[in-house]
Design a protein around this motif. Sequence first.
Motif, PDB file in Angstrom:
ATOM      1  N   ASN A  64       1.020  -1.000  -0.200  1.00 29.92           N
ATOM      2  CA  ASN A  64      -0.120   0.491   0.030  1.00 29.92           C
ATOM      3  C   ASN A  64       0.906   1.670   0.495  1.00 29.92           C
ATOM      4  OD1 ASN A  64       1.215   0.135   2.345  1.00 29.92           O
ATOM      5  ND2 ASN A  64      -0.564   0.130   3.668  1.00 29.92           N
ATOM      6  N   GLU A  65       2.364   1.020  -0.094  1.00 30.58           N
ATOM      7  CA  GLU A  65       2.748   2.436  -0.176  1.00 30.58           C
ATOM      8  C   GLU A  65       3.789   2.129  -1.274  1.00 30.58           C
ATOM      9  OE1 GLU A  65       4.705   2.153   4.731  1.00 30.58           O
ATOM     10  OE2 GLU A  65       5.812   0.756   3.106  1.00 30.58           O
ATOM     11  N   VAL A  66       3.010   1.465  -2.524  1.00 34.60           N
ATOM     12  CA  VAL A  66       3.655   2.017  -3.829  1.00 34.60           C
ATOM     13  C   VAL A  66       3.845   3.120  -4.167  1.00 34.60           C
ATOM     14  CG1 VAL A  66       4.239   0.580  -6.158  1.00 34.60           C
ATOM     15  CG2 VAL A  66       3.996  -0.972  -3.589  1.00 34.60           C
ATOM     16  N   THR A  67       2.337   3.416  -4.574  1.00 34.80           N
ATOM     17  CA  THR A  67       2.083   4.334  -5.233  1.00 34.80           C
ATOM     18  C   THR A  67       2.631   5.721  -4.809  1.00 34.80           C
ATOM     19  OG1 THR A  67      -0.321   3.052  -5.507  1.00 34.80           O
ATOM     20  CG2 THR A  67      -0.482   5.846  -5.798  1.00 34.80           C
ATOM     21  N   LYS A  68       2.508   5.755  -3.052  1.00 37.44           N
ATOM     22  CA  LYS A  68       3.119   6.993  -2.297  1.00 37.44           C
ATOM     23  C   LYS A  68       4.327   6.677  -2.425  1.00 37.44           C
ATOM     24  CE  LYS A  68       2.374   7.579   1.332  1.00 37.44           C
ATOM     25  NZ  LYS A  68       2.484   7.665   3.058  1.00 37.44           N
ATOM     26  N   LEU A  69       5.251   6.005  -3.208  1.00 30.78           N
ATOM     27  CA  LEU A  69       6.953   5.454  -3.721  1.00 30.78           C
ATOM     28  C   LEU A  69       6.853   6.364  -5.050  1.00 30.78           C
ATOM     29  CD1 LEU A  69      10.161   5.434  -2.708  1.00 30.78           C
ATOM     30  CD2 LEU A  69       8.769   2.970  -4.181  1.00 30.78           C
ATOM     31  N   LYS A  70       6.165   5.780  -6.139  1.00 30.44           N
ATOM     32  CA  LYS A  70       5.995   6.428  -6.958  1.00 30.44           C
ATOM     33  C   LYS A  70       5.578   7.999  -7.401  1.00 30.44           C
ATOM     34  CE  LYS A  70       3.627   3.172  -8.788  1.00 30.44           C
ATOM     35  NZ  LYS A  70       2.831   2.236  -9.737  1.00 30.44           N
ATOM     36  N   GLU A  71       4.594   8.420  -6.718  1.00 31.46           N
ATOM     37  CA  GLU A  71       4.564   9.815  -6.813  1.00 31.46           C
ATOM     38  C   GLU A  71       5.566  10.652  -6.052  1.00 31.46           C
ATOM     39  OE1 GLU A  71       0.655   9.952  -4.726  1.00 31.46           O
ATOM     40  OE2 GLU A  71      -0.188   9.345  -6.090  1.00 31.46           O
ATOM     41  N   LEU A  72       6.568  10.034  -5.265  1.00 25.99           N
ATOM     42  CA  LEU A  72       7.602  10.450  -4.768  1.00 25.99           C
ATOM     43  C   LEU A  72       8.798  10.963  -5.543  1.00 25.99           C
ATOM     44  CD1 LEU A  72       9.246  12.099  -2.413  1.00 25.99           C
ATOM     45  CD2 LEU A  72      10.062   9.762  -1.625  1.00 25.99           C
ATOM     46  N   VAL A  73       8.481  10.003  -6.370  1.00 26.48           N
ATOM     47  CA  VAL A  73       9.891   9.595  -7.248  1.00 26.48           C
ATOM     48  C   VAL A  73       9.870  10.507  -8.409  1.00 26.48           C
ATOM     49  CG1 VAL A  73      11.427   7.878  -9.194  1.00 26.48           C
ATOM     50  CG2 VAL A  73      10.686   7.103  -6.694  1.00 26.48           C
ATOM     51  N   LYS A  74       8.421  10.906  -8.788  1.00 27.09           N
ATOM     52  CA  LYS A  74       8.174  11.930 -10.022  1.00 27.09           C
ATOM     53  C   LYS A  74       8.013  12.823 -10.566  1.00 27.09           C
ATOM     54  CE  LYS A  74       4.235  12.251 -13.278  1.00 27.09           C
ATOM     55  NZ  LYS A  74       2.652  11.425 -14.173  1.00 27.09           N
ATOM     56  N   GLY A  75       7.661  13.359  -8.447  1.00 26.30           N
ATOM     57  CA  GLY A  75       7.793  14.783  -7.891  1.00 26.30           C
ATOM     58  C   GLY A  75       8.837  15.199  -8.065  1.00 26.30           C
ATOM     59  N   VAL A  76      10.280  14.175  -7.538  1.00 28.68           N
ATOM     60  CA  VAL A  76      11.861  14.554  -6.963  1.00 28.68           C
ATOM     61  C   VAL A  76      12.571  14.701  -8.702  1.00 28.68           C
ATOM     62  CG1 VAL A  76      13.505  14.098  -6.641  1.00 28.68           C
ATOM     63  CG2 VAL A  76      11.546  14.514  -4.312  1.00 28.68           C
ATOM     64  N   ASP A  77      11.756  13.684  -9.096  1.00 27.37           N
ATOM     65  CA  ASP A  77      12.515  13.573 -10.531  1.00 27.37           C
ATOM     66  C   ASP A  77      12.087  12.280 -11.563  1.00 27.37           C
ATOM     67  OD1 ASP A  77      14.448  12.997 -12.820  1.00 27.37           O
ATOM     68  OD2 ASP A  77      15.841  11.763 -11.160  1.00 27.37           O
ATOM     69  N   PRO A  78      10.860  13.708 -12.381  1.00 31.94           N
ATOM     70  CA  PRO A  78      10.503  12.383 -13.225  1.00 31.94           C
ATOM     71  C   PRO A  78      11.191  11.701 -14.776  1.00 31.94           C
ATOM     72  CG  PRO A  78       9.817  14.783 -12.943  1.00 31.94           C
ATOM     73  CD  PRO A  78      11.129  14.587 -12.338  1.00 31.94           C
ATOM     74  N   SER A  79      12.123  12.156 -14.998  1.00 29.31           N
ATOM     75  CA  SER A  79      13.414  11.279 -15.848  1.00 29.31           C
ATOM     76  C   SER A  79      14.034   9.659 -14.712  1.00 29.31           C
ATOM     77  CB  SER A  79      14.368  11.361 -16.323  1.00 29.31           C
ATOM     78  OG  SER A  79      15.476  12.302 -15.016  1.00 29.31           O
ATOM     79  N   ALA A  80      13.458  10.047 -13.086  1.00 28.01           N
ATOM     80  CA  ALA A  80      14.317   8.696 -12.978  1.00 28.01           C
ATOM     81  C   ALA A  80      13.777   7.344 -13.172  1.00 28.01           C
ATOM     82  CB  ALA A  80      14.250   8.640 -10.992  1.00 28.01           C
ATOM     83  N   PHE A  81      14.796   6.579 -13.022  1.00 28.26           N
ATOM     84  CA  PHE A  81      14.819   4.767 -13.742  1.00 28.26           C
ATOM     85  C   PHE A  81      14.293   4.130 -12.772  1.00 28.26           C
ATOM     86  CE2 PHE A  81      15.922   0.415 -14.966  1.00 28.26           C
ATOM     87  CZ  PHE A  81      15.976   0.476 -16.284  1.00 28.26           C
ATOM     88  N   VAL A  82      13.434   3.375 -12.674  1.00 24.59           N
ATOM     89  CA  VAL A  82      12.452   3.480 -11.197  1.00 24.59           C
ATOM     90  C   VAL A  82      12.172   1.088 -11.869  1.00 24.59           C
ATOM     91  CG1 VAL A  82      11.053   2.420  -9.234  1.00 24.59           C
ATOM     92  CG2 VAL A  82      11.824   4.966 -10.759  1.00 24.59           C
ATOM     93  N   ILE A  83      12.791   0.574 -11.156  1.00 27.30           N
ATOM     94  CA  ILE A  83      12.514  -1.521 -10.676  1.00 27.30           C
ATOM     95  C   ILE A  83      11.477  -1.811  -9.409  1.00 27.30           C
ATOM     96  CG2 ILE A  83      13.356  -3.260 -11.663  1.00 27.30           C
ATOM     97  CD1 ILE A  83      15.615  -2.174 -12.544  1.00 27.30           C
ATOM     98  N   VAL A  84      10.194  -2.025  -9.935  1.00 24.98           N
ATOM     99  CA  VAL A  84       9.915  -2.510  -8.743  1.00 24.98           C
ATOM    100  C   VAL A  84       9.659  -4.036  -9.315  1.00 24.98           C
ATOM    101  CG1 VAL A  84       7.681  -2.978  -7.421  1.00 24.98           C
ATOM    102  CG2 VAL A  84       8.463  -0.168  -8.672  1.00 24.98           C
ATOM    103  N   SER A  85       9.980  -4.539  -7.351  1.00 21.79           N
ATOM    104  CA  SER A  85       9.669  -6.042  -7.732  1.00 21.79           C
ATOM    105  C   SER A  85       8.656  -7.128  -6.792  1.00 21.79           C
ATOM    106  CB  SER A  85      11.165  -6.520  -8.250  1.00 21.79           C
ATOM    107  OG  SER A  85      11.291  -6.320  -6.864  1.00 21.79           O
ATOM    108  N   ASN A  86       8.363  -7.727  -6.939  1.00 26.06           N
ATOM    109  CA  ASN A  86       7.673  -8.559  -5.783  1.00 26.06           C
ATOM    110  C   ASN A  86       8.996  -9.009  -4.864  1.00 26.06           C
ATOM    111  OD1 ASN A  86       5.503  -8.195  -6.167  1.00 26.06           O
ATOM    112  ND2 ASN A  86       5.215  -9.975  -7.356  1.00 26.06           N
ATOM    113  N   ALA A  87       8.748  -8.847  -3.461  1.00 22.83           N
ATOM    114  CA  ALA A  87       9.455  -9.231  -1.682  1.00 22.83           C
ATOM    115  C   ALA A  87       8.585 -10.276  -1.363  1.00 22.83           C
ATOM    116  CB  ALA A  87      10.490  -7.924  -1.790  1.00 22.83           C
TER     117      ALA A  87
END
Length: 290
Positions: free
Chosen positions: A256-279
């Motif tokens: 339930n924190e993934v969306t918040k993390l993606k919004e944070l990254v997009k707000g700080v650096d829209p060109s950031a490279f992000v990989i999200v995987s299951n743990a």
Amino acid sequence: MIATLAKFTARKVSPAHKILEYLSVMVGSALVAIAFNLFLLPNSIASGGVSGISTITKGVFDWKPAYVQWAFNIPLFISGLIFLGKKYGAKTLVGTLFLPFVVKLTENVEPATTDPLLGALFGGLGVGIGLGIVFRGKASTGGTDLAAQIVNKYTGVSLGTCVFMIDGLIVVASAYVFSLEEALYALIAMYLTGKTIDVVQLGLGYSKMALIISDKEEELREGIITVIDRGVTRISGQGGYTNDKRPILMVVVAQNEVTKLKELVKGVDPSAFVIVSNATEVLGEGFKRE
């Protein structure tokens, strides 16, 4: 360090912990046996293993499944001791003997269903729950798993391939003895069993691990710590094309924190490279501890 290791070793062999492991083996074995008699055997579903063999021999010769399971399990356990050493120990012996015992004890119970699809679904689920509990007790129920490990040791064929080959032969035999339809139901039960074992061992609470590559890693690091309230690890990386040194941020968050993390990254650096995987299992501060 020596004191820490000694403390850990003492905890592993504590009597209460050993009793809990033996109880896990017995409870798990009982669940497997009950699922076998309620769902799999009445619907002629031979979903691999010694239980699958006993289902086939029941259909062909009308032999009692419990006796067939003992007849296979005991020699396989002895072979495991001879060829693989004593690492299986008493707990696996308990599973090897107790599972057929409960099969014998419950052999006259009324089937829960005569619908083969329901039998495959709930039989696979019940066997998976039981085996998952046994595995959490650091043991097994013996059977064809031991045969697969012996083949693996002396042939070099991977363990997964050995298990697949043995269980596959059992399913093919069930198609010949019963029908192709029953064999397909057996495949459904096998698949569900494997998935259920994973759930019992790892839990349903999947977390997410994110790797973030950004030129604004300091702002992102502070945002993850302050806004999302999660720890973050900075890993040194290097660009494969440019050879430039590039920091990588690694963070583990709840689903339930993934969306918040993606919004944070997009707000700080829209060109950031992000990989999200299951743990599938995360231990430590902020997550579960064992």
